[in-house]
Design a protein around this motif. Structure first.
Motif, PDB file in Angstrom:
ATOM      1  N   PHE A  68      11.187  -4.867   1.108  1.00  0.00           N
ATOM      2  CA  PHE A  68      10.441  -3.685   0.683  1.00  0.00           C
ATOM      3  C   PHE A  68      11.253  -2.401   0.811  1.00  0.00           C
ATOM      4  CE2 PHE A  68       6.871  -6.447   0.289  1.00  0.00           C
ATOM      5  CZ  PHE A  68       6.103  -5.842  -0.696  1.00  0.00           C
ATOM      6  N   VAL A  69      12.264  -2.400   1.656  1.00  0.00           N
ATOM      7  CA  VAL A  69      13.217  -1.279   1.632  1.00  0.00           C
ATOM      8  C   VAL A  69      13.872  -1.216   0.256  1.00  0.00           C
ATOM      9  CG1 VAL A  69      15.419  -0.430   2.541  1.00  0.00           C
ATOM     10  CG2 VAL A  69      13.672  -1.285   4.113  1.00  0.00           C
ATOM     11  N   ARG A  70      14.253  -2.370  -0.248  1.00  0.00           N
ATOM     12  CA  ARG A  70      14.916  -2.442  -1.552  1.00  0.00           C
ATOM     13  C   ARG A  70      13.940  -2.222  -2.704  1.00  0.00           C
ATOM     14  NH1 ARG A  70      19.184  -7.524  -0.470  1.00  0.00           N
ATOM     15  NH2 ARG A  70      19.752  -6.865   1.657  1.00  0.00           N
ATOM     16  N   ILE A  71      12.717  -2.723  -2.553  1.00  0.00           N
ATOM     17  CA  ILE A  71      11.703  -2.511  -3.583  1.00  0.00           C
ATOM     18  C   ILE A  71      11.390  -1.020  -3.725  1.00  0.00           C
ATOM     19  CG2 ILE A  71       9.248  -2.844  -4.133  1.00  0.00           C
ATOM     20  CD1 ILE A  71       9.545  -5.700  -2.950  1.00  0.00           C
ATOM     21  N   ARG A  72      11.247  -0.342  -2.600  1.00  0.00           N
ATOM     22  CA  ARG A  72      10.959   1.106  -2.655  1.00  0.00           C
ATOM     23  C   ARG A  72      12.120   1.883  -3.270  1.00  0.00           C
ATOM     24  NH1 ARG A  72       7.853  -0.125   2.086  1.00  0.00           N
ATOM     25  NH2 ARG A  72       9.693  -0.015   3.422  1.00  0.00           N
ATOM     26  N   LYS A  73      13.325   1.407  -3.035  1.00  0.00           N
ATOM     27  CA  LYS A  73      14.489   2.057  -3.660  1.00  0.00           C
ATOM     28  C   LYS A  73      14.428   1.906  -5.179  1.00  0.00           C
ATOM     29  CE  LYS A  73      19.509   2.569  -3.320  1.00  0.00           C
ATOM     30  NZ  LYS A  73      19.646   2.904  -4.739  1.00  0.00           N
ATOM     31  N   LEU A  74      14.100   0.703  -5.636  1.00  0.00           N
ATOM     32  CA  LEU A  74      13.942   0.493  -7.078  1.00  0.00           C
ATOM     33  C   LEU A  74      12.860   1.400  -7.637  1.00  0.00           C
ATOM     34  CD1 LEU A  74      14.209  -0.896  -9.825  1.00  0.00           C
ATOM     35  CD2 LEU A  74      12.785  -2.768  -8.941  1.00  0.00           C
ATOM     36  N   ASN A 101      11.251   6.072 -10.861  1.00  0.00           N
ATOM     37  CA  ASN A 101      10.526   7.323 -10.936  1.00  0.00           C
ATOM     38  C   ASN A 101      11.440   8.467 -11.366  1.00  0.00           C
ATOM     39  OD1 ASN A 101       8.076   8.890 -10.491  1.00  0.00           O
ATOM     40  ND2 ASN A 101       9.173   9.799  -8.752  1.00  0.00           N
ATOM     41  N   LYS A 102      12.693   8.443 -10.874  1.00  0.00           N
ATOM     42  CA  LYS A 102      13.677   9.455 -11.279  1.00  0.00           C
ATOM     43  C   LYS A 102      13.994   9.331 -12.762  1.00  0.00           C
ATOM     44  CE  LYS A 102      15.936   9.627  -6.745  1.00  0.00           C
ATOM     45  NZ  LYS A 102      17.143   9.240  -5.979  1.00  0.00           N
ATOM     46  N   GLU A 103      14.104   8.083 -13.230  1.00  0.00           N
ATOM     47  CA  GLU A 103      14.389   7.872 -14.658  1.00  0.00           C
ATOM     48  C   GLU A 103      13.248   8.404 -15.511  1.00  0.00           C
ATOM     49  OE1 GLU A 103      15.222   3.775 -15.344  1.00  0.00           O
ATOM     50  OE2 GLU A 103      16.905   3.698 -13.940  1.00  0.00           O
ATOM     51  N   GLY A 153       6.177   1.008 -15.776  1.00  0.00           N
ATOM     52  CA  GLY A 153       6.797   1.091 -17.101  1.00  0.00           C
ATOM     53  C   GLY A 153       7.528  -0.177 -17.492  1.00  0.00           C
ATOM     54  N   LEU A 154       7.539  -1.171 -16.601  1.00  0.00           N
ATOM     55  CA  LEU A 154       8.197  -2.448 -16.872  1.00  0.00           C
ATOM     56  C   LEU A 154       7.156  -3.564 -16.846  1.00  0.00           C
ATOM     57  CD1 LEU A 154      11.283  -2.146 -14.460  1.00  0.00           C
ATOM     58  CD2 LEU A 154      11.186  -1.529 -16.886  1.00  0.00           C
ATOM     59  N   ASN A 155       7.430  -4.643 -17.587  1.00  0.00           N
ATOM     60  CA  ASN A 155       6.581  -5.821 -17.439  1.00  0.00           C
ATOM     61  C   ASN A 155       7.106  -6.671 -16.286  1.00  0.00           C
ATOM     62  OD1 ASN A 155       8.695  -7.527 -18.398  1.00  0.00           O
ATOM     63  ND2 ASN A 155       8.016  -7.258 -20.524  1.00  0.00           N
ATOM     64  N   GLY A 156       6.432  -7.771 -15.996  1.00  0.00           N
ATOM     65  CA  GLY A 156       6.802  -8.578 -14.853  1.00  0.00           C
ATOM     66  C   GLY A 156       8.210  -9.141 -14.923  1.00  0.00           C
ATOM     67  N   GLN A 157       8.591  -9.609 -16.101  1.00  0.00           N
ATOM     68  CA  GLN A 157       9.934 -10.176 -16.263  1.00  0.00           C
ATOM     69  C   GLN A 157      10.997  -9.101 -16.081  1.00  0.00           C
ATOM     70  OE1 GLN A 157      10.816 -13.676 -17.191  1.00  0.00           O
ATOM     71  NE2 GLN A 157      12.611 -12.772 -16.227  1.00  0.00           N
ATOM     72  N   GLU A 158      10.782  -7.948 -16.683  1.00  0.00           N
ATOM     73  CA  GLU A 158      11.741  -6.852 -16.564  1.00  0.00           C
ATOM     74  C   GLU A 158      11.851  -6.370 -15.121  1.00  0.00           C
ATOM     75  OE1 GLU A 158      10.970  -4.962 -21.046  1.00  0.00           O
ATOM     76  OE2 GLU A 158       9.791  -4.288 -19.310  1.00  0.00           O
ATOM     77  N   PHE A 159      10.694  -6.277 -14.453  1.00  0.00           N
ATOM     78  CA  PHE A 159      10.700  -5.803 -13.073  1.00  0.00           C
ATOM     79  C   PHE A 159      11.432  -6.795 -12.172  1.00  0.00           C
ATOM     80  CE2 PHE A 159       9.061  -5.036  -8.822  1.00  0.00           C
ATOM     81  CZ  PHE A 159       8.982  -3.651  -8.764  1.00  0.00           C
ATOM     82  N   ALA A 160      11.154  -8.090 -12.361  1.00  0.00           N
ATOM     83  CA  ALA A 160      11.802  -9.121 -11.547  1.00  0.00           C
ATOM     84  C   ALA A 160      13.309  -9.139 -11.776  1.00  0.00           C
ATOM     85  CB  ALA A 160      11.200 -10.487 -11.856  1.00  0.00           C
ATOM     86  N   ASP A 161      13.723  -8.994 -13.042  1.00  0.00           N
ATOM     87  CA  ASP A 161      15.162  -8.963 -13.352  1.00  0.00           C
ATOM     88  C   ASP A 161      15.832  -7.761 -12.706  1.00  0.00           C
ATOM     89  OD1 ASP A 161      14.886 -11.261 -14.835  1.00  0.00           O
ATOM     90  OD2 ASP A 161      14.825 -10.244 -16.779  1.00  0.00           O
ATOM     91  N   ASP A 201       0.826  -1.217   0.000  1.00  0.00           N
ATOM     92  CA  ASP A 201       0.000   0.000   0.000  1.00  0.00           C
ATOM     93  C   ASP A 201       0.862   1.269   0.000  1.00  0.00           C
ATOM     94  OD1 ASP A 201      -2.352  -1.421  -0.047  1.00  0.00           O
ATOM     95  OD2 ASP A 201      -2.646  -1.370   2.124  1.00  0.00           O
ATOM     96  N   GLN A 202       2.096   1.136   0.441  1.00  0.00           N
ATOM     97  CA  GLN A 202       3.013   2.280   0.471  1.00  0.00           C
ATOM     98  C   GLN A 202       3.796   2.428  -0.839  1.00  0.00           C
ATOM     99  OE1 GLN A 202       5.546   2.085   3.995  1.00  0.00           O
ATOM    100  NE2 GLN A 202       3.923   1.046   5.128  1.00  0.00           N
ATOM    101  N   CYS A 203       3.582   1.509  -1.759  1.00  0.00           N
ATOM    102  CA  CYS A 203       4.373   1.497  -3.002  1.00  0.00           C
ATOM    103  C   CYS A 203       3.543   2.029  -4.165  1.00  0.00           C
ATOM    104  CB  CYS A 203       4.852   0.082  -3.314  1.00  0.00           C
ATOM    105  SG  CYS A 203       6.023  -0.572  -2.109  1.00  0.00           S
ATOM    106  N   LYS A 204       3.916   3.180  -4.622  1.00  0.00           N
ATOM    107  CA  LYS A 204       3.239   3.768  -5.772  1.00  0.00           C
ATOM    108  C   LYS A 204       3.464   2.901  -7.010  1.00  0.00           C
ATOM    109  CE  LYS A 204       2.934   8.109  -8.366  1.00  0.00           C
ATOM    110  NZ  LYS A 204       3.536   9.453  -8.573  1.00  0.00           N
ATOM    111  N   ASN A 205       2.432   2.756  -7.803  1.00  0.00           N
ATOM    112  CA  ASN A 205       2.477   2.038  -9.082  1.00  0.00           C
ATOM    113  C   ASN A 205       2.483   0.511  -8.951  1.00  0.00           C
ATOM    114  OD1 ASN A 205       2.445   4.449 -10.491  1.00  0.00           O
ATOM    115  ND2 ASN A 205       4.673   4.574 -10.619  1.00  0.00           N
ATOM    116  N   LEU A 206       2.255  -0.016  -7.750  1.00  0.00           N
ATOM    117  CA  LEU A 206       2.100  -1.459  -7.580  1.00  0.00           C
ATOM    118  C   LEU A 206       0.664  -1.741  -7.158  1.00  0.00           C
ATOM    119  CD1 LEU A 206       5.381  -2.584  -5.755  1.00  0.00           C
ATOM    120  CD2 LEU A 206       4.917  -2.419  -8.216  1.00  0.00           C
TER     121      LEU A 206
END
Length: 396
Positions: free
Chosen positions: A381-387, A392-394, A335-343, A311-316
């Motif tokens: 989720f610390v790492r997920i939020r960093k991604l 978002n910056k990109e 902006g990524l599909n599941g495979q791209e996001f997982a990679d 719930d704290q993660c925008k766009n998920l």
């Protein structure tokens, strides 16, 4: 040299779950920190009573073959468990087989009943074994994609439209991996009616039936006149934290079991005798029951926690799971599909499974397992939020 593998193997895909697990193992061997939320593997230990009883059976030299059907003492306990869970009486002498995990059970049922070009209805996203086992039998997987808008529930009208004269079987995983859906009783009742009217078998994978957080699970076998149309596969891997023990079972009417037994005796012959005896002697112990309930209660807390994190993660975006220990997450707004996001996420030290391996219509999703500890989930989720922040910056 000319390839000599069987042609039926060409369409079979490697498990997407195992592919990710191997990547995790490789990264960890290189000294990299990876939080794994990919496998359906409880992070608990097998209950002490089961381990102790099994060691006692081993020390008692219970190391010889059991019956092909499995140790009768355990089959009796399984019959009692099935009566509690399904309300149906299964004869421990003639209607239950112990198998080497639920995976062998699925394989044996498919090998026993699916002919070349038989059609098998599979609700997707689905556990990776279903489509591939059907293909190994030279059957035809007929996928029915479950809709996010319906909470991954079954649309009976779509089932009606997919049934043909070639339809031999429907595979039903309830509660579901990977969606966490628990199917509605009214829907299952209609599915049973279709099975009886069209003489279709239902392979009911109920491995997660004890992981039902809102008391919604109903076994397909419990509906009127469904015992002869239902083949249940189940086991102790998930609710008892026994994945490495490879202890599963099949339950159905004798006329079905007798045919499945022919496959089983030439697949694994029998399950480990001392493990079966240990399980039979321990499954009713109050301490074991308490440990299992503690695990189920903990998974329920983790489910709440992981939804709070999402719930704290925008766009998920996700659908609340009602059973099992997985959650499907739509990542398309990143902006990524599941495979791209997982990679990409693996580069940040978190392993999840891209959902394209569970069905071709789910390329925008990933599956996250909450079978891991709350601490691991929090760090992930610390790492997920960093991604997400970096993405978002990109975009900006």
């Amino acid at each position: 040299m000319e390839n000599r593998y069987a042609s039926r193997i060409e369409k079979v895909q490697m498990s997407s779950i195992r592919v990710v697990m191997e990547k995790v193992e490789k990264l960890r061997s290189q000294g990299k920190s990876v939080v794994s939320l990919c496998a359906g593997e409880p992070d608990f230990n097998t209950p002490e009573g089961i381990k102790k009883a099994t060691i006692e059976a081993l020390n008692d030299n219970q190391t010889h073959y059991s019956s092909n059907r499995g140790y009768l003492g355990l089959r009796k306990k399984v019959a009692h468990l099935l009566k509690e869970q399904t309300t149906i009486d299964y004869d421990s002498d003639t209607e239950i087989i112990m198998t080497c995990g639920c995976s062998e059970a699925i394989n044996n049922v498919c090998q026993a009943f699916i002919n070349k070009d038989d059609e098998v209805i599979i609700f997707t996203p689905a556990f990776v074994s279903y489509q591939n086992t059907v293909l190994l039998c030279q059957g035809i997987p007929v996928e029915i994609p479950l809709k996010l808008s319906l909470g991954f529930q079954i649309d009976i009208e779509e089932v009606k439209n997919k049934i043909t004269k070639k339809t031999k079987m429907i595979i039903l995983n309830n509660p579901n991996n990977p969606t966490g859906a628990v199917y509605q009783k009214e829907t299952l009742e209609q599915l049973c009616k279709l099975a009886r009217e069209n003489n279709i078998l239902i392979l009911a994978d109920e491995i997660y039936n004890q992981l039902d957080y809102e008391n919604q699970y109903v076994s397909i076998a419990s509906f009127e006149n469904m015992k002869d149309y239902t083949i249940i596969v189940n086991g102790f891997s998930k609710a008892y934290a026994m994945t490495g023990w490879r202890m599963g079972y099949i339950a159905s009417s004798q006329k079905h079991i007798d045919q499945i037994l022919k496959v089983h005796q030439y697949t694994t012959t029998s399950q480990m005798t001392f493990a079966q005896i240990g399980m039979a002697n321990a499954i009713d112990q109050e301490d074991v029951k308490k440990e299992v309930q503690h695990m189920v209660d903990t998974f329920a807390l983790r489910r709440t926690f992981i939804m709070e994190q999402l719930d704290q993660c925008k766009n998920l975006f996700y659908i609340k799971p009602h059973g099992a220990f997985y959650i499907m997450v739509d990542v398309s707004k990143t902006g990524l599909n599941g495979q791209e996001f997982a990679d990409k996420l693996l580069e940040y030290g978190v392993a999840v499974v891209p959902a394209n391996g569970f069905g071709k219509d789910f390329s925008d999703f990933i599956r996250i397992s909450f079978a891991s500890s709350k601490e691991n989930i929090a760090e992930a989720f610390v790492r997920i939020r960093k991604l997400l922040n970096d993405l978002n910056k990109e975009a900006c």
